[in-house]
Design an enzyme around this catalytic site. Structure first.
Site, PDB file in Angstrom:
ATOM      1  N   TYR A  71     -27.633 -14.356  19.524  1.00  0.00           N
ATOM      2  CA  TYR A  71     -26.409 -14.312  20.322  1.00  0.00           C
ATOM      3  C   TYR A  71     -25.193 -14.047  19.439  1.00  0.00           C
ATOM      4  O   TYR A  71     -24.241 -13.404  19.857  1.00  0.00           O
ATOM      5  CB  TYR A  71     -26.215 -15.620  21.113  1.00  0.00           C
ATOM      6  CG  TYR A  71     -25.114 -15.468  22.126  1.00  0.00           C
ATOM      7  CD1 TYR A  71     -25.355 -14.821  23.337  1.00  0.00           C
ATOM      8  CD2 TYR A  71     -23.821 -15.919  21.868  1.00  0.00           C
ATOM      9  CE1 TYR A  71     -24.341 -14.630  24.258  1.00  0.00           C
ATOM     10  CE2 TYR A  71     -22.794 -15.727  22.787  1.00  0.00           C
ATOM     11  CZ  TYR A  71     -23.062 -15.082  23.986  1.00  0.00           C
ATOM     12  OH  TYR A  71     -22.052 -14.889  24.882  1.00  0.00           O
ATOM     13  N   PHE A 123      -8.389  12.272  29.255  1.00  0.00           N
ATOM     14  CA  PHE A 123      -9.760  12.123  29.734  1.00  0.00           C
ATOM     15  C   PHE A 123      -9.720  11.120  30.884  1.00  0.00           C
ATOM     16  O   PHE A 123      -8.914  10.185  30.873  1.00  0.00           O
ATOM     17  CB  PHE A 123     -10.744  11.683  28.643  1.00  0.00           C
ATOM     18  CG  PHE A 123     -12.139  11.643  29.200  1.00  0.00           C
ATOM     19  CD1 PHE A 123     -12.802  12.811  29.503  1.00  0.00           C
ATOM     20  CD2 PHE A 123     -12.751  10.438  29.500  1.00  0.00           C
ATOM     21  CE1 PHE A 123     -14.054  12.793  30.109  1.00  0.00           C
ATOM     22  CE2 PHE A 123     -14.004  10.411  30.099  1.00  0.00           C
ATOM     23  CZ  PHE A 123     -14.662  11.594  30.399  1.00  0.00           C
ATOM     24  N   THR A 124     -10.601  11.307  31.849  1.00  0.00           N
ATOM     25  CA  THR A 124     -10.546  10.538  33.104  1.00  0.00           C
ATOM     26  C   THR A 124     -10.475   9.025  32.885  1.00  0.00           C
ATOM     27  O   THR A 124      -9.520   8.375  33.320  1.00  0.00           O
ATOM     28  CB  THR A 124     -11.774  10.873  33.975  1.00  0.00           C
ATOM     29  OG1 THR A 124     -12.955  10.678  33.189  1.00  0.00           O
ATOM     30  CG2 THR A 124     -11.728  12.323  34.451  1.00  0.00           C
ATOM     31  N   ASP A 214      -9.331   9.151  20.050  1.00  0.00           N
ATOM     32  CA  ASP A 214     -10.529   9.117  20.870  1.00  0.00           C
ATOM     33  C   ASP A 214     -11.561   9.869  20.039  1.00  0.00           C
ATOM     34  O   ASP A 214     -11.558  11.103  19.976  1.00  0.00           O
ATOM     35  CB  ASP A 214     -10.303   9.775  22.227  1.00  0.00           C
ATOM     36  CG  ASP A 214     -11.569   9.742  23.084  1.00  0.00           C
ATOM     37  OD1 ASP A 214     -12.673   9.607  22.509  1.00  0.00           O
ATOM     38  OD2 ASP A 214     -11.473   9.866  24.307  1.00  0.00           O
ATOM     39  N   LYS A 257     -22.108   9.951  22.616  1.00  0.00           N
ATOM     40  CA  LYS A 257     -21.994  11.356  22.229  1.00  0.00           C
ATOM     41  C   LYS A 257     -22.346  11.490  20.742  1.00  0.00           C
ATOM     42  O   LYS A 257     -23.503  11.562  20.382  1.00  0.00           O
ATOM     43  CB  LYS A 257     -20.587  11.898  22.519  1.00  0.00           C
ATOM     44  CG  LYS A 257     -20.318  12.156  23.999  1.00  0.00           C
ATOM     45  CD  LYS A 257     -19.950  10.911  24.735  1.00  0.00           C
ATOM     46  CE  LYS A 257     -19.297  11.166  26.068  1.00  0.00           C
ATOM     47  NZ  LYS A 257     -19.052   9.908  26.792  1.00  0.00           N
ATOM     48  N   ARG A 381     -15.045  19.978  36.556  1.00  0.00           N
ATOM     49  CA  ARG A 381     -13.919  19.432  35.800  1.00  0.00           C
ATOM     50  C   ARG A 381     -12.699  20.221  36.241  1.00  0.00           C
ATOM     51  O   ARG A 381     -12.288  21.191  35.628  1.00  0.00           O
ATOM     52  CB  ARG A 381     -14.130  19.550  34.290  1.00  0.00           C
ATOM     53  CG  ARG A 381     -15.261  18.684  33.758  1.00  0.00           C
ATOM     54  CD  ARG A 381     -14.886  17.256  33.399  1.00  0.00           C
ATOM     55  NE  ARG A 381     -14.983  16.268  34.452  1.00  0.00           N
ATOM     56  CZ  ARG A 381     -15.249  14.976  34.237  1.00  0.00           C
ATOM     57  NH1 ARG A 381     -15.497  14.510  33.028  1.00  0.00           N
ATOM     58  NH2 ARG A 381     -15.259  14.126  35.233  1.00  0.00           N
ATOM     59  N   PHE A 447     -14.352  11.683  41.457  1.00  0.00           N
ATOM     60  CA  PHE A 447     -15.382  12.707  41.247  1.00  0.00           C
ATOM     61  C   PHE A 447     -16.791  12.132  41.192  1.00  0.00           C
ATOM     62  O   PHE A 447     -17.752  12.815  41.512  1.00  0.00           O
ATOM     63  CB  PHE A 447     -15.087  13.489  39.952  1.00  0.00           C
ATOM     64  CG  PHE A 447     -14.930  12.606  38.749  1.00  0.00           C
ATOM     65  CD1 PHE A 447     -13.705  12.031  38.451  1.00  0.00           C
ATOM     66  CD2 PHE A 447     -16.009  12.335  37.925  1.00  0.00           C
ATOM     67  CE1 PHE A 447     -13.561  11.195  37.347  1.00  0.00           C
ATOM     68  CE2 PHE A 447     -15.875  11.518  36.820  1.00  0.00           C
ATOM     69  CZ  PHE A 447     -14.647  10.940  36.537  1.00  0.00           C
TER      70      PHE A 447
HETATM   71  N1  F0G Z   1     -13.485   9.901  25.905  1.00  0.00           N
HETATM   72  C1  F0G Z   1     -14.027  11.111  26.080  1.00  0.00           C
HETATM   73  C2  F0G Z   1     -13.390  12.307  25.442  1.00  0.00           C
HETATM   74  C3  F0G Z   1     -15.189  11.238  26.850  1.00  0.00           C
HETATM   75  O1  F0G Z   1     -15.717  12.451  27.005  1.00  0.00           O
HETATM   76  C4  F0G Z   1     -15.766  10.088  27.434  1.00  0.00           C
HETATM   77  C5  F0G Z   1     -16.953  10.191  28.269  1.00  0.00           C
HETATM   78  C6  F0G Z   1     -15.158   8.851  27.223  1.00  0.00           C
HETATM   79  C7  F0G Z   1     -14.016   8.800  26.448  1.00  0.00           C
HETATM   80  C8  F0G Z   1     -15.671   7.582  27.846  1.00  0.00           C
HETATM   81  O2  F0G Z   1     -16.830   7.165  27.235  1.00  0.00           O
HETATM   82  O3  F0G Z   1     -18.587   7.332  29.024  1.00  0.00           O
HETATM   83  O4  F0G Z   1     -18.945   6.000  26.953  1.00  0.00           O
HETATM   84  O5  F0G Z   1     -17.389   5.194  28.697  1.00  0.00           O
HETATM   85  N2  F0G Z   1     -17.351  11.289  28.709  1.00  0.00           N
HETATM   86  C9  F0G Z   1     -18.545  11.521  29.495  1.00  0.00           C
HETATM   87  C10 F0G Z   1     -18.591  12.971  29.883  1.00  0.00           C
HETATM   88  C11 F0G Z   1     -18.737  10.596  30.639  1.00  0.00           C
HETATM   89  O6  F0G Z   1     -19.526  13.330  30.618  1.00  0.00           O
HETATM   90  O7  F0G Z   1     -17.754  13.748  29.453  1.00  0.00           O
HETATM   91  P1  F0G Z   1     -17.999   6.389  28.028  1.00  0.00           P
END
Ligand code: F0G
Length: 455
Positions: A71, A123-124, A214, A257, A381, A447
């Site tokens: 833990y 980014f979203t 990021d 990634k 996108r 989305f």
């Molecule tokens: N920043 C970027 C540039 C990303 O592309 C993503 C995720 C995140 C942050 C968030 O990371 O998914 O681990 O919480 N991108 C994925 C995509 C979902 O399909 O582009 P996460």
């Protein structure tokens, strides 16, 4: 064109499903014309995302057996911490279940309501967390990034004039940090130059503003610097990466990634005080500061992935495979975002389907049609991903794109050929394609679960 052959051999295989056109028509209808809502078993080649879809190496799988599932104080956490210090150069690491977990924590510890957070495009999930913490987002990317065909070797660069203009307008005291994405996902996986990072960092530091990366696709960014920026041609990827991060104060990371794992992420920081604040929040949202929502084995796989990802031959093959797909499409006249970026080829749906207005979701339409045509799954996108502003109006992004995202170490060049043929076939009958209307819209990150119907 000479192909860069795979710098790995295949040890385990996963069979994939072949489907008929009528099966796919039914599956797409049942999914509300949203590729996120398809069952992966109905997908032939899955280019929805490069996130969490990588193939791990035998070395990473071996590490999974060495999970220290304690833990607190797991040995795997210490390995992860060492990897982040050695390869990224940040002092402190807070593991999180994935990137957005780190974005949540950073946003809450650094942002006060009414603040501004500039970013090189958005980014979203990143912007959603910044706004949830009360910040206004300001796009400070160079104009070229919003033009799919503008030729620029570093289309992800921050426009220093836009950054300065924001400082002048709202005051540096209202800007806790600038968020610099390397590479920029929604601009097409476009890189940021070392020179730009140096300048952004100097400007930010002059005004007491922090630089938060990021880091999600940072190895891809390092490869582009090595390829395109004077003075970096003979430098190891690891050295370039270290220099990139030396211009920042911390980073959020989606390990799914460039750390080559199926789950995991972290927040990395240099500042002891900020780190302490992050540890206070991570226990609420993720878990102990030494596991942050991850199993020990997941942290081990991520630590090993970090070391593997800076291998030149690995990243060269990755980038060249993506570029190969882009090249095949461009040769056939298919409109794509150029230059081709690191993780994906983006189809320009505005030019592909000029007869469909943005309010009828051209990119969403194209993604749905590509699946029906071929079983290839891609991602919208564009206007759907952009969501609505505070007044409930659609954001109207200039880029209306379909992303063909390539998982790492998963598909072969033959798969890329299949994808290219399917897109080209669709391009030849593009005049027959009609738009969509939205019939269900969730309030945030729409989305993922929105549903549509053909017009
Ligand atoms: N920043 C970027 C540039 C990303 O592309 C993503 C995720 C995140 C942050 C968030 O990371 O998914 O681990 O919480 N991108 C994925 C995509 C979902 O399909 O582009 P996460």
């Amino acid at each position: 064109r000479k192909l860069i052959a795979e710098p790995f051999k295949i040890k385990v295989v996963e069979p994939i499903t072949m489907t008929s056109r009528s099966q796919r028509e039914h599956a797409m209808e049942a999914a509300g014309y949203n590729t996120f809502l398809l069952n992966s078993r109905d997908v032939y080649i899955d280019l929805l995302t490069d996130s969490g879809t990588s193939a791990m190496s035998d070395n990473q799988w071996a590490g999974m057996m060495l999970g220290d599932e304690a833990y607190a104080g797991s040995a795997n956490f210490h390995h992860l911490e060492t990897a982040v210090r050695e390869i990224y150069g940040f002092n402190y690491v807070v593991p999180t279940h994935q990137g957005r977990g780190a974005e949540n924590i950073l946003s809450r510890i650094a942002i006060k309501p009414g603040d501004w957070v500039p970013g090189n495009m958005y980014f979203t999930t990143t912007r959603a967390h910044q706004e949830l913490a009360g910040a206004n987002f300001a796009d400070v990317i160079i104009d070229e990034a919003h033009d799919p065909q503008a030729a620029h070797p570093f289309k992800g660069n921050v426009d220093l004039n836009k950054f300065q203009e924001l400082i002048d307008r709202v005051g540096a005291g209202k800007i806790p940090y600038i968020c610099v994405a390397v590479t920029v996902n929604l601009a097409g996986g476009q890189p940021v130059s070392m020179e730009n990072l140096r300048e952004v960092s100097a400007m930010a530091r002059n005004h007491g503003i922090k630089v938060m990366f990021d880091a999600t696709r940072c190895v891809e960014n390092a490869y582009f610097i090595r390829e395109r920026e004077d003075g970096y041609q003979n430098k190891p990827i690891a050295e370039i990466l270290k220099e990139m991060f030396s211009y920042g104060d911390g980073a959020t990371m989606s390990g799914k990634k460039d750390c080559l794992v199926n789950i995991g992420g972290f927040l990395a920081l240099n500042d002891a005080e900020l780190y302490q604040k992050a540890t206070q929040l991570v226990v609420l949202f993720e878990g102990m500061p030494s596991y942050g929502g991850l199993a020990g084995r997941d942290m081990e796989a991520m630590a090993r992935g970090i070391y593997e990802s800076v291998d030149y031959y690995y990243i060269q093959h990755r980038i060249e495979q993506v570029r190969y797909l882009g090249g095949e499409l461009a040769k056939a006249g298919v409109p794509i975002v150029e230059p081709v970026g690191g993780h994906a080829v983006f189809l320009d749906a505005r030019q592909f389907l000029p007869h469909i207005p943005q309010e009828q979701f051209p990119a969403q339409t194209l993604a749905a049609q590509l699946y029906i045509e071929s079983g290839v799954r891609s991602m919208e996108r564009g206007i759907v991903s952009a969501g609505r502003d505070k007044n409930g109006k659609h954001y109207l992004p200039k880029l209306e794109l379909v992303r063909l995202t390539i998982p790492r170490r998963v598909y072969t060049y033959a798969h890329m050929d299949v994808v290219a043929e399917a897109v080209i076939a669709l391009f030849e009958q593009r005049h027959l394609i009609k738009g969509l209307e939205m019939v269900y819209e969730p309030p945030v990150l729409r989305f993922f679960t929105a549903r549509f119907r053909p017009l």
